[in-house]
Design an enzyme around this catalytic site. Structure first.
Site, PDB file in Angstrom:
ATOM      1  N   HIS A 122       1.043  -1.045  -0.006  1.00 40.16           N
ATOM      2  CA  HIS A 122       0.031   0.065  -0.045  1.00 40.16           C
ATOM      3  C   HIS A 122       0.882   1.150  -0.066  1.00 40.16           C
ATOM      4  O   HIS A 122       1.901   1.281   0.354  1.00 40.16           O
ATOM      5  CB  HIS A 122      -0.766  -0.296   1.251  1.00 40.16           C
ATOM      6  CG  HIS A 122      -1.754   1.082   1.237  1.00 40.16           C
ATOM      7  ND1 HIS A 122      -1.726   2.359   1.663  1.00 40.16           N
ATOM      8  CD2 HIS A 122      -3.341   0.815   1.118  1.00 40.16           C
ATOM      9  CE1 HIS A 122      -2.871   3.051   1.732  1.00 40.16           C
ATOM     10  NE2 HIS A 122      -3.749   2.153   1.485  1.00 40.16           N
ATOM     11  N   ASP A 199       3.336  -4.091   8.320  1.00 38.82           N
ATOM     12  CA  ASP A 199       2.149  -3.284   8.092  1.00 38.82           C
ATOM     13  C   ASP A 199       0.946  -4.330   8.262  1.00 38.82           C
ATOM     14  O   ASP A 199       0.652  -5.191   7.389  1.00 38.82           O
ATOM     15  CB  ASP A 199       2.208  -2.703   6.456  1.00 38.82           C
ATOM     16  CG  ASP A 199       0.691  -2.115   6.137  1.00 38.82           C
ATOM     17  OD1 ASP A 199      -0.204  -2.064   7.008  1.00 38.82           O
ATOM     18  OD2 ASP A 199       0.677  -1.560   5.028  1.00 38.82           O
ATOM     19  N   GLN A 202      -4.158  -4.775   7.359  1.00 35.08           N
ATOM     20  CA  GLN A 202      -5.294  -6.047   6.774  1.00 35.08           C
ATOM     21  C   GLN A 202      -5.033  -7.191   7.780  1.00 35.08           C
ATOM     22  O   GLN A 202      -6.060  -7.768   8.112  1.00 35.08           O
ATOM     23  CB  GLN A 202      -4.985  -6.131   5.248  1.00 35.08           C
ATOM     24  CG  GLN A 202      -5.357  -5.142   4.291  1.00 35.08           C
ATOM     25  CD  GLN A 202      -6.718  -4.656   4.318  1.00 35.08           C
ATOM     26  OE1 GLN A 202      -7.669  -5.433   4.830  1.00 35.08           O
ATOM     27  NE2 GLN A 202      -7.016  -3.524   3.723  1.00 35.08           N
ATOM     28  N   LYS A 225     -10.579  -0.642  10.457  1.00 27.69           N
ATOM     29  CA  LYS A 225     -10.770  -1.904   9.535  1.00 27.69           C
ATOM     30  C   LYS A 225     -11.097  -3.149  10.242  1.00 27.69           C
ATOM     31  O   LYS A 225     -11.324  -4.074   9.998  1.00 27.69           O
ATOM     32  CB  LYS A 225      -9.519  -2.204   8.707  1.00 27.69           C
ATOM     33  CG  LYS A 225      -9.254  -1.128   7.828  1.00 27.69           C
ATOM     34  CD  LYS A 225      -8.060  -1.552   6.985  1.00 27.69           C
ATOM     35  CE  LYS A 225      -7.221  -0.342   6.202  1.00 27.69           C
ATOM     36  NZ  LYS A 225      -8.098   0.225   4.991  1.00 27.69           N
ATOM     37  N   CYS A 365      -4.702   2.215  -3.801  1.00 22.43           N
ATOM     38  CA  CYS A 365      -3.634   2.772  -3.116  1.00 22.43           C
ATOM     39  C   CYS A 365      -2.303   1.743  -3.256  1.00 22.43           C
ATOM     40  O   CYS A 365      -1.534   1.877  -2.345  1.00 22.43           O
ATOM     41  CB  CYS A 365      -3.716   3.180  -1.729  1.00 22.43           C
ATOM     42  SG  CYS A 365      -5.071   4.402  -1.577  1.00 22.43           S
TER      43      CYS A 365
HETATM   44  N1  7TS Z   1      -1.915  -0.615   4.818  1.00 22.38           N
HETATM   45  C1  7TS Z   1      -2.690  -1.489   4.094  1.00 22.38           C
HETATM   46  C2  7TS Z   1      -2.263  -2.919   3.663  1.00 22.38           C
HETATM   47  C3  7TS Z   1      -3.988  -0.978   3.847  1.00 22.38           C
HETATM   48  O1  7TS Z   1      -5.048  -1.865   3.269  1.00 22.38           O
HETATM   49  C4  7TS Z   1      -4.236   0.278   4.002  1.00 22.38           C
HETATM   50  C5  7TS Z   1      -5.628   0.895   3.832  1.00 22.38           C
HETATM   51  C6  7TS Z   1      -3.308   1.151   4.728  1.00 22.38           C
HETATM   52  C7  7TS Z   1      -2.211   0.540   4.970  1.00 22.38           C
HETATM   53  C8  7TS Z   1      -3.644   2.523   5.105  1.00 22.38           C
HETATM   54  O2  7TS Z   1      -4.441   2.164   6.220  1.00 22.38           O
HETATM   55  P1  7TS Z   1      -5.308   3.720   6.896  1.00 22.38           P
HETATM   56  O3  7TS Z   1      -6.366   3.179   7.828  1.00 22.38           O
HETATM   57  O4  7TS Z   1      -4.157   4.649   7.560  1.00 22.38           O
HETATM   58  O5  7TS Z   1      -5.975   4.402   5.703  1.00 22.38           O
HETATM   59  N2  7TS Z   1      -6.164   0.243   2.871  1.00 22.38           N
HETATM   60  C9  7TS Z   1      -7.618   0.555   2.119  1.00 22.38           C
HETATM   61  C10 7TS Z   1      -7.878  -0.113   1.063  1.00 22.38           C
HETATM   62  O6  7TS Z   1      -7.637  -1.171   0.738  1.00 22.38           O
HETATM   63  N3  7TS Z   1      -8.971   0.720   0.552  1.00 22.38           N
HETATM   64  O7  7TS Z   1      -9.358   1.747   1.329  1.00 22.38           O
HETATM   65  C11 7TS Z   1      -8.190   1.611   2.488  1.00 22.38           C
END
Ligand code: 7TS
Length: 409
Positions: A122, A199, A202, A225, A365
């Site tokens: 990501h 990271d 997920q 999430k 992303c």
């Molecule tokens: N890393 C991974 C693997 C992610 O899926 C996401 C968000 C992030 C980092 C960033 O997370 P945040 O909460 O700081 O935004 N992924 C997604 C997605 O797949 N669709 O919308 C956000």
């Protein structure tokens, strides 16, 4: 075992109709829905017990401080962390990874040092490293993917040497669903002296994670999430490394003392929590962690896997549809990206929405990964504890309708 029909009653939004059809929510990888237990925790704090934390000697402030620190203890227990002080609250996974990149990377990397990551990351695990590289003269080196969407361990063998100071890798891809063998990768990374960041944006919502056996030194994830609210994330780090790490933000609450020309830091984790922290969100994340702990994260993983196996089987019935991600469900999560030649992913998402089915479409992303796949976008269905097989059937029917509309059947 999870019984989604009981669980669904806890999620009021699942009663909604979208375009005259029952909502089929298949975008939990972007953000999950929230159970009443979390919604109630949020309103309870604001209505009954609201005051800033760590500031006042009065009862309300003490109550919210205690609730905030209790949330830290809950998250520590959830991850089996050594101590509560290993849990740093941030605003998101993104903020947690930026904190590590600037707190650790900016202060330790020198020209010629390397940060190793992978092409499936990501942007939140790529862009901070671009910034760090620009400031320090360090270089990025990428792990490749195999043809079956796994991390190519040969590329790890080729590229890992003493120049690699940081290995920053996703525990589960938000596009492919791939879950790399973190323990094995971390152990060879440690042999060359690298520090390992996972990271977990997920991974943590969908799988049991025990930081004592994961192999990582740092772990970043978001609350939203995993049934929690937006605006809260976590950076877990090994105590001794957090002690060594510099803060990336300065301000109130993170200091021991401030004089005109210098300041000293508060002990961990507070030295990383400058300003008023998102304490209401942290407390509500505590409620989400309670909810998931009651279900059992092993059961959550098993539920996701069963639904993913069913979805992979049903999606294989759709002519031309190709899935970007491992076919073996034992090392993948419940995030399924797919492509139908002749229908743009955004058109798929729009047609599905007309039938109440919510999926995400785009580059998710992960633009370097999209380039690697030779695509500009995929559609993506992702599952969580409240999803049921009938919703997979609704997805498959809606995709058949999309093909009909595009004259493909
Ligand atoms: N890393 C991974 C693997 C992610 O899926 C996401 C968000 C992030 C980092 C960033 O997370 P945040 O909460 O700081 O935004 N992924 C997604 C997605 O797949 N669709 O919308 C956000």
């Amino acid at each position: 075992m999870i019984d989604p029909s009981c669980i669904r009653a806890d999620f009021p939004i699942l009663d909604r109709q979208i375009n005259g059809r029952p909502l089929v929510f298949l975008d939990s990888a972007a953000s999950s829905q929230k159970p009443v237990q979390v919604l109630d925790a949020l309103t309870r704090i604001y209505r009954d017990s609201y005051a800033n934390v760590h500031r006042g000697a009065y009862t309300l402030s003490q109550e919210s401080t205690e609730a905030y620190e209790e949330a830290r203890r809950k998250v520590a227990r959830f991850l089996n962390a050594g101590t509560d002080e290993e849990i740093v609250f941030t605003r998101s996974a993104t903020a947690a990874m930026n904190l590590f990149a600037y707190g650790w990377g900016l202060n330790t990397l020198k020209p010629g040092d390397r940060v190793m990551t992978s092409v499936m990351e990501h942007h939140a695990n790529i862009v901070p490293w671009h910034i760090v590289a620009r400031h320090t003269g360090a270089e990025l080196v990428y792990l490749d993917l195999t043809d079956d969407f796994r991390i190519d361990l040969d590329s790890l063998g080729d590229r890992l040497d003493e120049r690699v100071k940081i290995v920053a890798l996703s525990g589960m891809s938000n596009v492919l669903g791939t879950m790399p063998p973190i323990g094995a990768i971390a152990s060879v990374a440690h042999e060359v002296g690298a520090v390992v960041l996972v990271d977990g944006a997920q991974l943590v919502p969908h799988s049991p994670v025990d930081v004592r056996t994961l192999g990582a030194d740092f772990l970043a994830f978001s609350g939203h999430k995993m049934l929690g609210p937006t605006g809260i994330g976590v950076l877990w780090g090994r105590r001794e490394l957090l002690e060594e790490m510099e803060p990336a933000e300065g301000g109130g609450e993170m200091i021991r003392d401030v004089r005109l020309f210098e300041s000293t830091w508060a002990p961990v984790p507070h030295k990383f929590e400058a300003g008023t922290p998102p304490f209401v969100e942290a407390i509500a994340l505590g409620a989400a962690v309670d909810y998931l702990s009651e279900l059992g994260m092993g059961n959550v993983l098993e539920h996701d896997r069963r639904l993913t196996a069913y979805a992979l089987k049903r999606l294989a019935e759709i002519p031309d549809l190709s899935i970007q991600g491992p076919s073996d469900i034992t090392d993948r999560g419940g995030t399924i990206s797919f492509h139908i030649p002749g229908i743009h992913a955004h058109d798929i998402a729009t047609i599905l929405d007309e039938q109440g089915v919510a999926v995400r479409a785009g580059h998710h992303c992960a633009k370097p990964l999209m380039r690697h796949l030779g695509l500009t976008a995929t559609a993506r269905a992702s599952f969580y504890v409240y999803n049921v097989e009938q919703e997979v059937d609704a997805l498959v029917e809606a995709l058949a309708e999309a093909r009909r509309l595009f004259g493909l059947s």
